[in-house]
Design a protein around this motif. Structure first.
Motif, PDB file in Angstrom:
ATOM      1  N   ALA A 124      34.532  40.508  52.328  1.00  0.00           N
ATOM      2  CA  ALA A 124      34.756  40.056  51.167  1.00  0.00           C
ATOM      3  C   ALA A 124      35.313  40.649  50.140  1.00  0.00           C
ATOM      4  CB  ALA A 124      33.233  40.216  50.996  1.00  0.00           C
ATOM      5  N   LEU A 125      35.819  39.536  49.148  1.00  0.00           N
ATOM      6  CA  LEU A 125      36.683  40.208  48.424  1.00  0.00           C
ATOM      7  C   LEU A 125      35.645  40.557  47.476  1.00  0.00           C
ATOM      8  CD1 LEU A 125      38.003  36.288  47.063  1.00  0.00           C
ATOM      9  CD2 LEU A 125      39.184  38.349  48.163  1.00  0.00           C
ATOM     10  N   LEU A 126      36.371  41.697  46.878  1.00  0.00           N
ATOM     11  CA  LEU A 126      35.486  42.822  46.454  1.00  0.00           C
ATOM     12  C   LEU A 126      36.236  43.352  44.535  1.00  0.00           C
ATOM     13  CD1 LEU A 126      36.664  45.213  48.744  1.00  0.00           C
ATOM     14  CD2 LEU A 126      34.165  44.297  48.423  1.00  0.00           C
ATOM     15  N   LEU A 127      34.952  43.204  43.427  1.00  0.00           N
ATOM     16  CA  LEU A 127      35.428  43.092  41.620  1.00  0.00           C
ATOM     17  C   LEU A 127      35.202  44.358  41.926  1.00  0.00           C
ATOM     18  CD1 LEU A 127      36.647  41.793  39.798  1.00  0.00           C
ATOM     19  CD2 LEU A 127      33.612  40.829  39.444  1.00  0.00           C
ATOM     20  N   ALA A 128      35.819  45.216  40.533  1.00  0.00           N
ATOM     21  CA  ALA A 128      35.270  46.252  40.100  1.00  0.00           C
ATOM     22  C   ALA A 128      36.583  46.854  38.838  1.00  0.00           C
ATOM     23  CB  ALA A 128      34.998  47.285  40.712  1.00  0.00           C
ATOM     24  N   ASP A 129      36.166  47.027  38.044  1.00  0.00           N
ATOM     25  CA  ASP A 129      36.909  48.034  37.023  1.00  0.00           C
ATOM     26  C   ASP A 129      38.087  46.843  36.431  1.00  0.00           C
ATOM     27  OD1 ASP A 129      35.521  50.388  37.073  1.00  0.00           O
ATOM     28  OD2 ASP A 129      37.077  50.987  38.789  1.00  0.00           O
ATOM     29  N   GLY A 130      37.594  45.399  36.702  1.00  0.00           N
ATOM     30  CA  GLY A 130      38.407  43.767  36.215  1.00  0.00           C
ATOM     31  C   GLY A 130      39.387  43.921  36.744  1.00  0.00           C
ATOM     32  N   LYS A 131      39.140  44.220  38.062  1.00  0.00           N
ATOM     33  CA  LYS A 131      40.310  43.824  39.279  1.00  0.00           C
ATOM     34  C   LYS A 131      39.784  43.629  40.429  1.00  0.00           C
ATOM     35  CE  LYS A 131      42.956  48.020  39.149  1.00  0.00           C
ATOM     36  NZ  LYS A 131      43.640  49.474  39.050  1.00  0.00           N
ATOM     37  N   LEU A 132      40.004  42.175  40.617  1.00  0.00           N
ATOM     38  CA  LEU A 132      39.729  41.551  42.918  1.00  0.00           C
ATOM     39  C   LEU A 132      41.149  41.979  43.478  1.00  0.00           C
ATOM     40  CD1 LEU A 132      38.149  39.484  43.713  1.00  0.00           C
ATOM     41  CD2 LEU A 132      39.969  37.868  43.140  1.00  0.00           C
ATOM     42  N   TYR A 133      40.358  42.864  44.420  1.00  0.00           N
ATOM     43  CA  TYR A 133      40.417  43.419  45.532  1.00  0.00           C
ATOM     44  C   TYR A 133      40.421  42.446  46.634  1.00  0.00           C
ATOM     45  CZ  TYR A 133      39.875  47.824  43.044  1.00  0.00           C
ATOM     46  OH  TYR A 133      40.354  48.808  42.571  1.00  0.00           O
ATOM     47  N   ALA A 134      41.592  41.931  47.084  1.00  0.00           N
ATOM     48  CA  ALA A 134      41.315  40.842  48.243  1.00  0.00           C
ATOM     49  C   ALA A 134      42.483  41.670  49.949  1.00  0.00           C
ATOM     50  CB  ALA A 134      42.323  40.152  47.997  1.00  0.00           C
ATOM     51  N   PRO A 135      41.521  42.745  50.781  1.00  0.00           N
ATOM     52  CA  PRO A 135      41.573  42.421  51.504  1.00  0.00           C
ATOM     53  C   PRO A 135      42.535  41.718  52.635  1.00  0.00           C
ATOM     54  CG  PRO A 135      38.919  43.604  51.477  1.00  0.00           C
ATOM     55  CD  PRO A 135      39.694  42.234  50.324  1.00  0.00           C
ATOM     56  N   LEU A 139      31.812  33.382  40.984  1.00  0.00           N
ATOM     57  CA  LEU A 139      32.254  33.940  42.301  1.00  0.00           C
ATOM     58  C   LEU A 139      33.332  33.371  42.524  1.00  0.00           C
ATOM     59  CD1 LEU A 139      28.799  32.150  43.087  1.00  0.00           C
ATOM     60  CD2 LEU A 139      28.883  34.696  42.293  1.00  0.00           C
ATOM     61  N   TYR A 140      33.670  34.362  43.878  1.00  0.00           N
ATOM     62  CA  TYR A 140      35.062  34.187  44.792  1.00  0.00           C
ATOM     63  C   TYR A 140      34.432  34.767  46.224  1.00  0.00           C
ATOM     64  CZ  TYR A 140      36.360  35.427  39.744  1.00  0.00           C
ATOM     65  OH  TYR A 140      36.889  35.807  38.235  1.00  0.00           O
ATOM     66  N   VAL A 141      35.032  33.299  46.458  1.00  0.00           N
ATOM     67  CA  VAL A 141      35.129  33.764  48.188  1.00  0.00           C
ATOM     68  C   VAL A 141      36.505  32.906  48.780  1.00  0.00           C
ATOM     69  CG1 VAL A 141      33.266  32.088  50.445  1.00  0.00           C
ATOM     70  CG2 VAL A 141      32.303  31.703  47.559  1.00  0.00           C
ATOM     71  N   ALA A 142      36.549  33.750  50.154  1.00  0.00           N
ATOM     72  CA  ALA A 142      37.783  33.558  50.444  1.00  0.00           C
ATOM     73  C   ALA A 142      37.130  33.374  52.037  1.00  0.00           C
ATOM     74  CB  ALA A 142      38.241  34.540  50.795  1.00  0.00           C
ATOM     75  N   ASP A 143      38.157  32.816  52.961  1.00  0.00           N
ATOM     76  CA  ASP A 143      38.024  32.239  53.846  1.00  0.00           C
ATOM     77  C   ASP A 143      38.527  32.016  54.881  1.00  0.00           C
ATOM     78  OD1 ASP A 143      39.760  29.912  53.938  1.00  0.00           O
ATOM     79  OD2 ASP A 143      38.454  28.554  52.710  1.00  0.00           O
ATOM     80  N   LEU A 144      38.623  32.314  55.969  1.00  0.00           N
ATOM     81  CA  LEU A 144      39.598  32.448  57.228  1.00  0.00           C
ATOM     82  C   LEU A 144      40.694  32.247  57.363  1.00  0.00           C
ATOM     83  CD1 LEU A 144      37.397  33.041  60.068  1.00  0.00           C
ATOM     84  CD2 LEU A 144      38.107  35.174  58.885  1.00  0.00           C
TER      85      LEU A 144
END
Length: 142
Positions: A37-48, A5-10
């Motif tokens: 939230a971090l987003l996982l799709a197509d083998g990539k982790l998207y970090a807004p 699991l991937y969790v980001a914080d402020l």
């Protein structure tokens, strides 16, 4: 993703946690606040990410989900559409788009998932009654 699991914080820290034991596998400092939230799709982790300085340059950074190594891929988002950063993002891989929204907006911004180009704005208010928000949106299948 593969039991992690991937969790980001402020504070900009991303934590990778074993989904079964809850043990922290690693943590990484993104050096910028992550409100969404971090987003996982197509083998990539998207970090807004709000920005690198003062919330005036929203972007999405792409990381390798197994190592959280930054891939060097970073996509700036238009400040005129997201002037207060990006507190909320959702991926729609099937449609090839992602959605973003401002803190106080009544509009959903739609972007192409491959090019990160702005596509359109979807109002979340009722055009027949100014100021009234849409309570429910139905897609295909009701």
């Amino acid at each position: 993703h593969e039991g992690l699991l991937y969790v980001a914080d402020l504070d900009g820290l991303v934590h990778c946690v074993d989904s079964e034991s809850g043990a922290r596998v690693w943590a990484h400092d993104l050096l910028a606040p992550v409100w969404s939230a971090l987003l996982l799709a197509d083998g990539k982790l998207y970090a807004p990410i709000e920005d690198e300085d003062n919330r005036t340059k929203p972007f999405i950074a792409i990381f390798d989900p197994k190592t959280l190594l930054y891939t060097g891929e970073k996509h700036a988002l238009p400040v005129d559409k997201l002037p207060h950063g990006i507190p909320w993002v959702a991926l729609d891989v099937m449609r090839g788009v992602f959605y973003a929204m401002n803190w106080d907006s009544q509009d959903l911004q739609v972007f192409d998932l491959k090019t990160f180009k702005f596509e359109r704005t979807v109002p979340l208010s009722d055009a027949n009654v100014p100021g009234r928000l849409i309570k429910r949106v139905s897609g295909k299948g009701g």
